[in-house]
Design an enzyme around this catalytic site. Structure first.
Site, PDB file in Angstrom:
ATOM      1  CG  ASP A  37      -1.917   1.011   1.787  1.00  0.00           C
ATOM      2  OD1 ASP A  37      -1.949   1.916   0.555  1.00  0.00           O
ATOM      3  OD2 ASP A  37      -3.139   1.067   1.418  1.00  0.00           O
ATOM      4  CB  ILE A  38       1.541   3.807  -2.688  1.00  0.00           C
ATOM      5  CG1 ILE A  38       0.672   4.433  -2.986  1.00  0.00           C
ATOM      6  CG2 ILE A  38       2.255   2.888  -4.030  1.00  0.00           C
ATOM      7  CD1 ILE A  38       0.469   5.004  -4.350  1.00  0.00           C
ATOM      8  CB  THR A  63      -7.591   6.442 -10.653  1.00  0.00           C
ATOM      9  OG1 THR A  63      -8.682   5.101 -10.942  1.00  0.00           O
ATOM     10  CG2 THR A  63      -6.350   6.561 -10.787  1.00  0.00           C
ATOM     11  CE1 TYR A 126      -6.965  11.158 -10.076  1.00  0.00           C
ATOM     12  CE2 TYR A 126      -7.565  12.750 -11.814  1.00  0.00           C
ATOM     13  CZ  TYR A 126      -7.153  11.389 -11.237  1.00  0.00           C
ATOM     14  OH  TYR A 126      -6.273  10.813 -12.167  1.00  0.00           O
ATOM     15  CE  LYS A 130      -1.996  11.321 -10.481  1.00  0.00           C
ATOM     16  NZ  LYS A 130      -2.126  10.204 -10.263  1.00  0.00           N
ATOM     17  CD1 TRP A 151     -10.183  12.607 -21.223  1.00  0.00           C
ATOM     18  CD2 TRP A 151     -10.797  12.933 -23.233  1.00  0.00           C
ATOM     19  NE1 TRP A 151     -10.668  14.032 -21.074  1.00  0.00           N
ATOM     20  CE2 TRP A 151     -11.738  14.113 -22.353  1.00  0.00           C
ATOM     21  CE3 TRP A 151     -11.697  11.928 -24.365  1.00  0.00           C
ATOM     22  CZ2 TRP A 151     -12.444  14.792 -22.807  1.00  0.00           C
ATOM     23  CZ3 TRP A 151     -12.985  13.406 -24.873  1.00  0.00           C
ATOM     24  CH2 TRP A 151     -13.223  14.389 -24.008  1.00  0.00           C
TER      25      TRP A 151
HETATM   26  N1  LIG Z   1      -7.681   6.661 -16.291  1.00  0.00           N
HETATM   27  C1  LIG Z   1      -7.841   8.213 -16.400  1.00  0.00           C
HETATM   28  O1  LIG Z   1      -8.213   8.478 -17.589  1.00  0.00           O
HETATM   29  C2  LIG Z   1      -6.287   8.321 -16.582  1.00  0.00           C
HETATM   30  C3  LIG Z   1      -6.454  10.170 -17.148  1.00  0.00           C
HETATM   31  C4  LIG Z   1      -5.089  10.703 -16.504  1.00  0.00           C
HETATM   32  C5  LIG Z   1      -3.987  10.534 -15.821  1.00  0.00           C
HETATM   33  N2  LIG Z   1      -4.115   8.885 -15.313  1.00  0.00           N
HETATM   34  C6  LIG Z   1      -3.446   8.353 -14.406  1.00  0.00           C
HETATM   35  O2  LIG Z   1      -2.987   7.164 -14.704  1.00  0.00           O
HETATM   36  C7  LIG Z   1      -2.556   6.186 -13.846  1.00  0.00           C
HETATM   37  C8  LIG Z   1      -3.210   4.668 -14.355  1.00  0.00           C
HETATM   38  O3  LIG Z   1      -4.457   4.596 -13.987  1.00  0.00           O
HETATM   39  P1  LIG Z   1      -5.575   3.811 -13.963  1.00  0.00           P
HETATM   40  O4  LIG Z   1      -6.712   4.212 -15.121  1.00  0.00           O
HETATM   41  O5  LIG Z   1      -3.903   2.361 -14.749  1.00  0.00           O
HETATM   42  O6  LIG Z   1      -6.186   3.568 -12.810  1.00  0.00           O
HETATM   43  P2  LIG Z   1      -7.050   1.807 -12.041  1.00  0.00           P
HETATM   44  O7  LIG Z   1      -7.143   0.948 -12.946  1.00  0.00           O
HETATM   45  O8  LIG Z   1      -7.867   3.017 -11.182  1.00  0.00           O
HETATM   46  O9  LIG Z   1      -6.352   1.303 -11.135  1.00  0.00           O
HETATM   47  C9  LIG Z   1      -5.122   1.988 -10.080  1.00  0.00           C
HETATM   48  C10 LIG Z   1      -4.578   0.791  -9.680  1.00  0.00           C
HETATM   49  O10 LIG Z   1      -3.813   1.612  -8.532  1.00  0.00           O
HETATM   50  C11 LIG Z   1      -3.539   0.756  -7.651  1.00  0.00           C
HETATM   51  N3  LIG Z   1      -3.672   1.145  -6.286  1.00  0.00           N
HETATM   52  C12 LIG Z   1      -4.777   1.982  -5.708  1.00  0.00           C
HETATM   53  N4  LIG Z   1      -4.876   2.559  -4.354  1.00  0.00           N
HETATM   54  C13 LIG Z   1      -2.930   2.298  -3.894  1.00  0.00           C
HETATM   55  C14 LIG Z   1      -2.661   1.884  -2.924  1.00  0.00           C
HETATM   56  N5  LIG Z   1      -2.981   2.655  -1.408  1.00  0.00           N
HETATM   57  N6  LIG Z   1      -1.710   1.283  -2.618  1.00  0.00           N
HETATM   58  C15 LIG Z   1      -0.697   0.675  -3.621  1.00  0.00           C
HETATM   59  N7  LIG Z   1      -1.360   0.290  -5.177  1.00  0.00           N
HETATM   60  C16 LIG Z   1      -2.507   1.334  -5.167  1.00  0.00           C
HETATM   61  C17 LIG Z   1      -4.304  -0.518  -7.504  1.00  0.00           C
HETATM   62  O11 LIG Z   1      -4.346  -1.904  -6.688  1.00  0.00           O
HETATM   63  P3  LIG Z   1      -4.919  -3.010  -6.922  1.00  0.00           P
HETATM   64  O12 LIG Z   1      -5.731  -3.553  -8.614  1.00  0.00           O
HETATM   65  O13 LIG Z   1      -4.803  -3.679  -5.821  1.00  0.00           O
HETATM   66  O14 LIG Z   1      -6.957  -1.922  -6.134  1.00  0.00           O
HETATM   67  C18 LIG Z   1      -4.546  -0.261  -9.071  1.00  0.00           C
HETATM   68  O15 LIG Z   1      -3.248  -1.046  -9.444  1.00  0.00           O
HETATM   69  C19 LIG Z   1      -2.611   6.943 -12.899  1.00  0.00           C
HETATM   70  O16 LIG Z   1      -2.015   7.393 -11.718  1.00  0.00           O
HETATM   71  C20 LIG Z   1      -4.160   8.621 -13.060  1.00  0.00           C
HETATM   72  O17 LIG Z   1      -4.271   9.163 -11.729  1.00  0.00           O
HETATM   73  C21 LIG Z   1      -5.322   8.304 -15.428  1.00  0.00           C
END
Ligand SMILES: NC(=O)c1ccc[n+]([C@@H]2O[C@H](COP(=O)([O-])OP(=O)(O)OC[C@H]3O[C@@H](n4cnc5c(N)ncnc54)[C@H](OP(=O)(O)O)[C@@H]3O)[C@@H](O)[C@H]2O)c1
Length: 290
Positions: A37-38, A63, A126, A130, A151
């Site tokens: 857990d980060i 997220t 959010y 960030k 997106w």
């Molecule tokens: N989705 C978008 O549209 C979007 C857009 C812009 C930027 N981003 C950024 O891109 C990155 C990836 O997004 P994503 O959509 O792939 O995210 P996601 O599918 O929601 O996955 C989140 C990941 O973070 C892990 N996580 C959550 N809480 C944690 C904690 N307390 N300690 C350790 N690990 C934790 C989860 O692990 P578990 O499976 O174990 O829960 C999962 O592996 C993020 O940094 C996000 O801010 C996303």
């Protein structure tokens, strides 16, 4: 090169793992929240000391944009303090860090693509978590690379195209907002760019999305047409879909920061075509294994 990925079970994390395991020159370790857990600084530093990565990719985040609005402390704890813990561990172990950030650090009021040096002015919990993470990471590790994206879509988790395809399968019409403009980003294209950035020792803020821009309505139209569905997509406005967190009206990120690294990304239309092909294969494989 040895790489440790935090958030390896997420939408982007799965694409990062797939991208890196194809590379025989690199050794990749993927972690989820159960592994570390980060928010737990000592666990993070223990894991980093054990895996001894040259690069850490921090994709882990809370997220759920609306969830962050109703629980801003959790957003800060995971997204900001968690990122600071990773940066401290990277500093202690001499690892490089690539931190994945977001278009939500901006206010969405511009009418031309956001440059990396444009001021942060987040309008949601959010986005604030960030933006504060970006500041904390840079203070701890000035040479860190911050890759902002927007997106995100892909087959590794829920995303906008998946939602539209599910709705279109059961409804004759769908209303989609036409007053928010951004750049869709296919997770495998972002993963490939992130790998290249690490290989090229990138530092500072970069923007990585697919090329081009659209509104959610335009994106939905393209999805429905490409999928060959008869559903009618109708444009609507954000005031018809009030949600806890404000969405940026305009969040296109300028890709100029990728030029020094010689990295180009395909158009979002090209990426959408590959997503639909990949989705079909994934669904067929899932059906066959039932
Ligand atoms: N989705 C978008 O549209 C979007 C857009 C812009 C930027 N981003 C950024 O891109 C990155 C990836 O997004 P994503 O959509 O792939 O995210 P996601 O599918 O929601 O996955 C989140 C990941 O973070 C892990 N996580 C959550 N809480 C944690 C904690 N307390 N300690 C350790 N690990 C934790 C989860 O692990 P578990 O499976 O174990 O829960 C999962 O592996 C993020 O940094 C996000 O801010 C996303």
């Amino acid at each position: 090169m040895r790489i440790t990925i935090f958030g390896a079970t997420g939408l982007l994390g799965k694409a990062l793992m797939r991208e890196w395991v194809q590379d025989p020159g690199d050794e990749v370790i993927g972690l989820c929240s159960k592994d570390a857990d980060i928010r737990d600084a000592s666990r993070v530093s223990e894991v980093v000391a054990r895996t001894r990565p040259e690069w850490i990719v921090l994709s882990a985040a809370y997220t759920d944009v609306d969830g962050c609005e109703t629980n801003p402390q959790l957003a800060l704890d995971v997204n900001c303090h968690g990122a600071a813990n990773i940066a401290q561990a990277a500093k202690q172990s001499g690892s490089r860090l690539l931190f994945v950030s977001t278009d939500y650090v901006f206010d969405g009021k511009k009418a031309s693509p956001y440059e990396t040096a444009d001021p942060r002015a987040p309008r949601s919990a959010y986005g604030r978590s960030k933006a504060e993470a970006e500041i904390a990471v840079t203070q701890i590790l000035p040479e860190a690379c911050i890759a902002r994206t927007s997106w995100l879509f892909g087959t590794g988790g829920s995303c906008f195209p998946e939602t539209i395809l599910k709705l279109a399968a059961s409804r004759p019409t769908i209303d989609v907002v036409n007053d928010q403009r951004g750049a869709p980003t296919y997770a495998p294209d972002l993963a490939q760019a992130i790998k290249q950035l690490c290989h090229k020792n990138a530092t500072g803020v970069v923007h990585v999305t697919n090329r081009g821009e659209c509104t959610w309505f335009e994106f939905a139209c393209e999805i429905v047409v490409r999928a060959g569905l008869p559903t009618v997509v109708r444009p609507t406005t954000s005031d018809k879909f009030v949600r806890p967190a404000e969405r940026p009206q305009y969040s296109v990120l300028s890709l100029r920061s990728l030029e020094p690294y010689g990295i180009t990304t395909p158009s979002w239309q090209n990426a959408l075509g590959r997503y639909l092909d990949e989705r079909q294969i994934t669904n067929r494989t899932a059906e066959a294994s039932k």
